[in-house]
Design an enzyme around this catalytic site. Structure first.
Site, PDB file in Angstrom:
ATOM      1  N   LYS A   1       0.836  -1.347   0.020  1.00  0.00           N
ATOM      2  CA  LYS A   1      -0.100  -0.146  -0.140  1.00  0.00           C
ATOM      3  C   LYS A   1       0.758   1.381  -0.170  1.00  0.00           C
ATOM      4  CE  LYS A   1      -4.422   0.865   0.197  1.00  0.00           C
ATOM      5  NZ  LYS A   1      -5.514   0.041  -0.349  1.00  0.00           N
TER       6      LYS A   1
HETATM    7  P1  NAD Z   1     -13.931   7.390  -2.217  1.00  0.00           P
HETATM    8  O1  NAD Z   1     -13.149   8.614  -1.675  1.00  0.00           O
HETATM    9  O2  NAD Z   1     -14.450   7.386  -3.701  1.00  0.00           O
HETATM   10  O3  NAD Z   1     -15.305   7.639  -1.338  1.00  0.00           O
HETATM   11  C1  NAD Z   1     -15.285   7.780   0.274  1.00  0.00           C
HETATM   12  C2  NAD Z   1     -16.750   8.126   0.508  1.00  0.00           C
HETATM   13  O4  NAD Z   1     -16.768   8.126   1.904  1.00  0.00           O
HETATM   14  C3  NAD Z   1     -17.119   9.604   0.053  1.00  0.00           C
HETATM   15  O5  NAD Z   1     -18.571   9.638  -0.190  1.00  0.00           O
HETATM   16  C4  NAD Z   1     -17.083  10.351   1.146  1.00  0.00           C
HETATM   17  O6  NAD Z   1     -17.671  11.619   1.294  1.00  0.00           O
HETATM   18  C5  NAD Z   1     -17.367   9.419   2.473  1.00  0.00           C
HETATM   19  N1  NAD Z   1     -16.875   9.601   3.790  1.00  0.00           N
HETATM   20  C6  NAD Z   1     -15.640  10.048   4.152  1.00  0.00           C
HETATM   21  N2  NAD Z   1     -15.678  10.255   5.462  1.00  0.00           N
HETATM   22  C7  NAD Z   1     -16.932  10.038   5.882  1.00  0.00           C
HETATM   23  C8  NAD Z   1     -17.530   9.859   7.187  1.00  0.00           C
HETATM   24  N3  NAD Z   1     -16.833  10.320   8.373  1.00  0.00           N
HETATM   25  N4  NAD Z   1     -18.583   9.405   7.291  1.00  0.00           N
HETATM   26  C9  NAD Z   1     -19.785   9.038   6.129  1.00  0.00           C
HETATM   27  N5  NAD Z   1     -18.922   9.292   4.963  1.00  0.00           N
HETATM   28  C10 NAD Z   1     -17.590   9.444   4.879  1.00  0.00           C
HETATM   29  O7  NAD Z   1     -13.103   6.345  -1.650  1.00  0.00           O
HETATM   30  P2  NAD Z   1     -13.703   4.805  -1.998  1.00  0.00           P
HETATM   31  O8  NAD Z   1     -12.732   4.277  -3.128  1.00  0.00           O
HETATM   32  O9  NAD Z   1     -15.084   4.563  -2.325  1.00  0.00           O
HETATM   33  O10 NAD Z   1     -12.967   3.971  -0.834  1.00  0.00           O
HETATM   34  C11 NAD Z   1     -13.850   3.835   0.400  1.00  0.00           C
HETATM   35  C12 NAD Z   1     -13.548   2.568   1.217  1.00  0.00           C
HETATM   36  O11 NAD Z   1     -13.269   1.688   0.569  1.00  0.00           O
HETATM   37  C13 NAD Z   1     -12.085   3.161   1.651  1.00  0.00           C
HETATM   38  O12 NAD Z   1     -11.949   2.332   3.142  1.00  0.00           O
HETATM   39  C14 NAD Z   1     -11.208   2.368   0.807  1.00  0.00           C
HETATM   40  O13 NAD Z   1      -9.777   1.686   1.251  1.00  0.00           O
HETATM   41  C15 NAD Z   1     -11.849   0.957   0.674  1.00  0.00           C
HETATM   42  N6  NAD Z   1     -11.712   0.163  -0.596  1.00  0.00           N
HETATM   43  C16 NAD Z   1     -11.740   0.787  -1.970  1.00  0.00           C
HETATM   44  C17 NAD Z   1     -11.488   0.285  -3.152  1.00  0.00           C
HETATM   45  C18 NAD Z   1     -11.701   0.741  -4.407  1.00  0.00           C
HETATM   46  O14 NAD Z   1     -11.514   0.094  -5.469  1.00  0.00           O
HETATM   47  N7  NAD Z   1     -11.986   2.068  -4.590  1.00  0.00           N
HETATM   48  C19 NAD Z   1     -11.193  -1.289  -2.963  1.00  0.00           C
HETATM   49  C20 NAD Z   1     -10.956  -1.738  -1.763  1.00  0.00           C
HETATM   50  C21 NAD Z   1     -11.289  -0.993  -0.744  1.00  0.00           C
END
Ligand code: NAD
Length: 440
Positions: free
Chosen positions: A129
């Site tokens: 990461k």
């Molecule tokens: P992103 O930045 O696209 O979206 C994050 C969302 O969470 C946004 O809508 C943001 O406003 C919201 N958010 C942030 N803080 C918040 C809070 N305190 N309360 C409520 N909502 C809140 O990110 P993403 O890519 O969707 O990733 C989200 C999670 O999924 C992370 O933990 C990331 O590590 C995990 N993840 C993502 C992927 C991927 O392919 N994008 C893969 C595996 C895991």
């Protein structure tokens, strides 16, 4: 899980930075949380102490200063990280996160989770990461491009299609992956598409990659509903986080017949007992800087209220440490599906377990992203690209098989699905390590 003796913690010889959480970050420290689960699964498996010490250590930690000329001509120096947890199953793989609170322990935990995820879904990668401590919301596109290019140049010896392959994570996207690809390619004097995944289709990206994580959340949720005898058309769902993962998970679960009664983002929660029009919410967020603030298709609620809603499925898809000892007892959902990494603390795990909530753990539920990243890497190396239908069918098959393996392990060891997932991961990585042996 609760308190348990940990016979493995004696005789730790590796320098502390590779194995131990940073002391001042002990509370809600994701690396500490990851270790607790690993410890527990290692005890269940009666794992050899030396193998255990290997698995709990980050293999390499890179910390680099990233100087950037800002738009006003000043120079700012950011801190960039890349942690390789291990490469036992293959080249290391993992996203890059840009956020003001990125710190080493978070990156170490996320790198380890990537190693376990790859083992669980059966893709031939180790775990890594990366992250940069920065506030992307206050940076211009030019500043972000210079930051990305310098970070990539600093880590030229680390990245590589056969060595370490980055991808997007929080606040990084296809464009940032395109800059990374270009910078790497300029240095090696050829276009190397397989050095990064999650990039735009035009330059070697894969169909279905953007939706892959949300799609995996949907597939594993349906599998869990089946085990519990629930029918999707009769299920209500609340989704925390409306970014890449949360919005797609909501959209696909809606397509399966579920009623999405609440969604949220950093601006707050939105509740509609009759079901939210997810397409409308997505269009609204797209038109308003990816924010739901002011969305009128639902009543405003707080994120805390969302987590306690009386729904069948709760999908935390935002960030770490959302379900804690303080609020887990309020959860009423039958299924918690962790789209985000690390949304549930170990204390909350114990509470949810006692309440009989089926938690589909992050290292299984959100592994759809790395699975299609693997497909993307395979396609880049073959120079032959698949249809979206083929990507989705293969993804669904792998996620479903992984769910069944983890569920069966949890039954075999009479434990939670989380520990079942760690058991599967440890068995696989430790098995491979034994075959490879330790090079001396
Ligand atoms: P992103 O930045 O696209 O979206 C994050 C969302 O969470 C946004 O809508 C943001 O406003 C919201 N958010 C942030 N803080 C918040 C809070 N305190 N309360 C409520 N909502 C809140 O990110 P993403 O890519 O969707 O990733 C989200 C999670 O999924 C992370 O933990 C990331 O590590 C995990 N993840 C993502 C992927 C991927 O392919 N994008 C893969 C595996 C895991």
């Amino acid at each position: 899980m609760g308190e348990h003796p940990n016979p493995f913690k004696r005789n730790v010889r590796t320098p502390a930075i590779y194995q131990e959480p940073t002391p001042h970050l002990d509370k809600d420290n994701p690396f500490q949380d990851m270790m607790e689960r690993l410890d527990y699964a290692a005890e269940l498996l009666n794992l050899d102490e030396g193998l255990y010490e290997y698995l709990r250590s980050s293999s390499r930690i890179h910390i680099t200063s990233v100087p950037v000329v800002m738009d006003d001509g000043s120079i700012k120096v950011f801190t960039g990280y890349r942690v390789i947890h291990n490469e036992v199953l293959g080249p290391s793989k993992g996203g890059i996160r840009y956020a003001p609170d990125v710190h080493l322990d978070e990156v170490k935990a996320l790198a380890a989770w990537m190693a376990w995820k790859c083992a669980i879904v059966g893709v031939p990668f180790g775990g890594a990461k990366g992250g940069i401590t920065c506030d992307p919301s206050s940076m211009s596109a030019g500043e972000l491009e210079r930051l990305t290019r310098r970070y990539t140049a600093n880590l030229m010896d680390v990245f590589g299609p056969d060595k370490d392959i980055p991808a997007p994570d929080m606040n990084t996207n296809e464009q940032i992956m395109a800059w990374l690809l270009d910078t790497y390619s300029m240095h090696v004097r050829r276009t190397e598409t397989a050095v990064v995944t999650g990039k735009p289709l035009l330059i070697g990206g894969s169909e279905g990659r953007r939706e892959a994580t949300g799609r995996g959340v949907m597939t594993t949720t349906l599998a869990a509903m089946e085990r519990l005898g629930l029918r999707p058309a009769e299920c209500t769902v609340a989704v925390q986080g409306f970014g890449n993962v949360g919005s797609v998970a909501a959209q696909l679960l809606r397509e399966q017949g579920c009623s999405i009664v609440a969604v949220s983002d950093v601006s707050g929660g939105y509740h509609n007992a009759d079901g939210i029009d997810i397409e409308a919410a997505m269009a609204y967020a797209d038109a308003h800087g990816r924010s739901l603030a002011g969305f009128e298709g639902a009543e405003p609620i707080t994120n805390t209220e969302l987590l306690a809603l009386d729904v069948d499925v709760l999908a935390p898809c935002a960030k770490e440490n959302q379900l804690t000892g303080a609020n887990a007892a309020d959860v009423k959902a039958k299924i918690v599906v962790e789209g985000a990494n690390g949304p549930t603390t170990p204390e909350a795990d114990t509470i949810l377990d006692e309440k009989g909530v089926l938690v589909i753990p992050d290292i299984l539920a959100n592994a759809g992203g790395v699975t299609v990243s693997y497909f993307e890497w395979v396609q880049d190396r073959q120079g032959y690209f698949w249809s979206e239908d083929r990507v989705n069918r293969r993804l669904d098959r792998m996620m479903r098989a992984a769910f069944d393996k983890v569920y069966d392990a949890s039954e075999k060891y009479d434990t939670s699905m989380r520990i079942g997932a760690y058991v599967i991961a440890i068995e696989k990585v430790a098995g491979a390590l034994k075959l490879r042996g330790i090079y001396a």
